[in-house]
Design an enzyme around this catalytic site. Structure first.
Site, PDB file in Angstrom:
ATOM      1  N   TYR A 179       0.856  -1.198   0.000  1.00 55.93           N
ATOM      2  CA  TYR A 179       0.000   0.000   0.000  1.00 55.93           C
ATOM      3  C   TYR A 179       0.881   1.233   0.000  1.00 55.93           C
ATOM      4  O   TYR A 179       2.080   1.150   0.273  1.00 55.93           O
ATOM      5  CB  TYR A 179      -0.958   0.007   1.196  1.00 55.93           C
ATOM      6  CG  TYR A 179      -0.313   0.369   2.511  1.00 55.93           C
ATOM      7  CD1 TYR A 179       0.259  -0.597   3.316  1.00 55.93           C
ATOM      8  CD2 TYR A 179      -0.306   1.692   2.954  1.00 55.93           C
ATOM      9  CE1 TYR A 179       0.840  -0.263   4.524  1.00 55.93           C
ATOM     10  CE2 TYR A 179       0.280   2.035   4.166  1.00 55.93           C
ATOM     11  CZ  TYR A 179       0.852   1.058   4.956  1.00 55.93           C
ATOM     12  OH  TYR A 179       1.422   1.378   6.140  1.00 55.93           O
ATOM     13  N   CYS A 180       0.256   2.390  -0.321  1.00 53.03           N
ATOM     14  CA  CYS A 180       1.016   3.646  -0.293  1.00 53.03           C
ATOM     15  C   CYS A 180       0.149   4.750   0.290  1.00 53.03           C
ATOM     16  O   CYS A 180      -0.394   4.597   1.369  1.00 53.03           O
ATOM     17  CB  CYS A 180       1.554   3.981  -1.674  1.00 53.03           C
ATOM     18  SG  CYS A 180       0.311   3.920  -2.983  1.00 53.03           S
ATOM     19  N   ARG A 181       0.017   5.866  -0.445  1.00 50.95           N
ATOM     20  CA  ARG A 181      -0.648   7.021   0.183  1.00 50.95           C
ATOM     21  C   ARG A 181      -2.152   6.995   0.051  1.00 50.95           C
ATOM     22  O   ARG A 181      -2.849   7.747   0.720  1.00 50.95           O
ATOM     23  CB  ARG A 181      -0.103   8.310  -0.430  1.00 50.95           C
ATOM     24  CG  ARG A 181       1.329   8.574  -0.026  1.00 50.95           C
ATOM     25  CD  ARG A 181       1.928   9.700  -0.839  1.00 50.95           C
ATOM     26  NE  ARG A 181       3.295   9.972  -0.412  1.00 50.95           N
ATOM     27  CZ  ARG A 181       4.237  10.445  -1.217  1.00 50.95           C
ATOM     28  NH1 ARG A 181       3.956  10.679  -2.490  1.00 50.95           N
ATOM     29  NH2 ARG A 181       5.443  10.671  -0.757  1.00 50.95           N
ATOM     30  N   GLY A 182      -2.648   6.182  -0.834  1.00 53.95           N
ATOM     31  CA  GLY A 182      -4.091   6.152  -1.055  1.00 53.95           C
ATOM     32  C   GLY A 182      -4.392   5.759  -2.477  1.00 53.95           C
ATOM     33  O   GLY A 182      -3.491   5.403  -3.232  1.00 53.95           O
ATOM     34  N   CYS A 185      -2.366   7.333  -5.398  1.00 51.28           N
ATOM     35  CA  CYS A 185      -0.915   7.215  -5.358  1.00 51.28           C
ATOM     36  C   CYS A 185      -0.569   5.927  -6.084  1.00 51.28           C
ATOM     37  O   CYS A 185      -1.185   4.893  -5.869  1.00 51.28           O
ATOM     38  CB  CYS A 185      -0.445   7.175  -3.914  1.00 51.28           C
ATOM     39  SG  CYS A 185       1.308   6.919  -3.738  1.00 51.28           S
TER      40      CYS A 185
END
Lengths: 218, 218
Positions: A179-182, A185
């Site tokens: 996962y990352c920032r949302g 992203c």
DNA sequence: ATCACAATCCAACGATTGTTAGATTGATTA
DNA sequence: TAATCAATCTAACAATCGTTGGATTGTGAT
């Protein structure tokens, strides 16, 4: 009777519209999403949002004018952060509504996340249960500072830039959920692509820490 | 690697900003709040928001462009309604954030609700308990159509225009808690003023049905 | 002090918006 | 069929906003 009802109402709605205005510019939204990851300097924000520092500064001024962010000077840098979780919350709810209502946005999102996701459950509870038991590896591919500020439970941190060199740290037998920032992203998507190419089982988690936080309270 | 990451991101944030743009105009916010009460014709919306039908039509066009409202023709009239509760939800959360963050808005709200409120509990559960037991009268002073669409549990309907003629229907021994469309609607305040002048015990409830709905799900 | 750096302020441009007036559509009533 | 009413569309104006360049402030290093 309330005097000048019209004038008062106009004032009230105008104030609320100040918040709306902040959320009406794509670049400001991107800055808000970045600030959901933790405090950042103007420089970092500008770089990550691919805009000039001047423009970032101008947009951040708007954000500060609406009292949604606050600043702190440390040495040469000025750090911006959201004044309250409520701001992150509104961002998440706004983009969620946008995703539910705008077919155009749904299509764009489908295009980038075209990989099927059959090796990881969609609901958060069971995913966390699996993470707790070590049946999956939750991988945070954001920059280290953002990981340190907050991250999902049981998540391990390997920034996307270092991923290629640090593949040995990851298991080949268990799925790796990145996962990352949302949802907007793309780092996690790149990470999954790389991991799959290298023979790992990997899936992409579209939500970031802000989205999980909203889901937690409701 | 995702190709043209920047271009894709720009598209995504731009879509979300379409929602933000809708919430960036005071008059559109007022229309949304009205639509939270139920479906309405352009004429009604224009009258209630004190704008021309042309302008209302233009703003509603924006709302429809963002797929936040839908229309239905019935005879000569076109009725507008919110496509989903989620829209009302976002309106409530936006104005709540505005109230929490903007001191100017807090001050405006304090000015109009200067009456002390010591005869009715602030928290919803106990108020509802009292209403159930008949210890207070919950009074909906919005137009009848809005009451019929939805209203608070145990609420009775007397539109503000009819209140003066229908005072006899209300008890003098129990507190009368008046509410209307929400914190920016002044009808309930007027109602309380009138009731007190006429010797009733009365207090004002700032939230409307949309705010209660959000509070219910938390 | 001087320099370099991060960030803001100010002024200005073009693009986008809010608002209004005038003409037009679609449905009901006479 | 004409007349009326609700609502929209089109065009146009002024006001606001996004963006950029140039000058300025505040901080730390030389």
């Amino acid at each position: 009777m309330v005097k000048d009802a019209r004038k008062i109402k106009d004032l009230l709605y105008e104030q609320v519209a100040r918040i709306g205005k902040v959320f009406s510019s794509p670049k400001r939204l991107e800055l808000i999403e970045l600030l959901c990851q933790g405090e950042m300097t103007v420089e970092t924000l500008a770089r990550e949002a691919s805009i000039s520092m001047k423009l970032a500064s101008a947009h951040l001024r708007e954000l500060r004018g609406a009292h949604l962010v606050e600043t702190e000077r440390r040495g040469k840098n000025i750090f911006y952060r959201l004044v309250d979780k409520e701001v992150a919350d509104l961002w998440v709810r706004t983009h969620t509504l946008a995703e539910n209502r705008l077919i155009e946005l749904q299509m764009e999102l489908q295009k980038i996340a075209a990989q099927p996701n059959d090796l990881v459950p969609n609901d958060r509870e069971t995913l966390m249960k699996m993470a707790r038991r070590g049946e999956v590896v939750v991988l945070d591919v954001r920059p280290t500072e953002e990981y340190l500020e907050t991250h999902l439970p049981f998540a391990r941190s390997i920034p996307i830039d270092e991923l290629r060199q640090r593949l040995a740290e990851l298991p080949k037998d268990r799925p790796i959920v990145a996962y990352c920032r949302g949802p907007y992203c793309l780092m996690a998507i790149d990470a999954v692509e790389l991991l799959r190419k290298e023979g790992f089982k990997s899936a992409h988690l579209r939500d970031g820490v802000a989205e999980w936080e909203v889901a937690r309270i409701r």
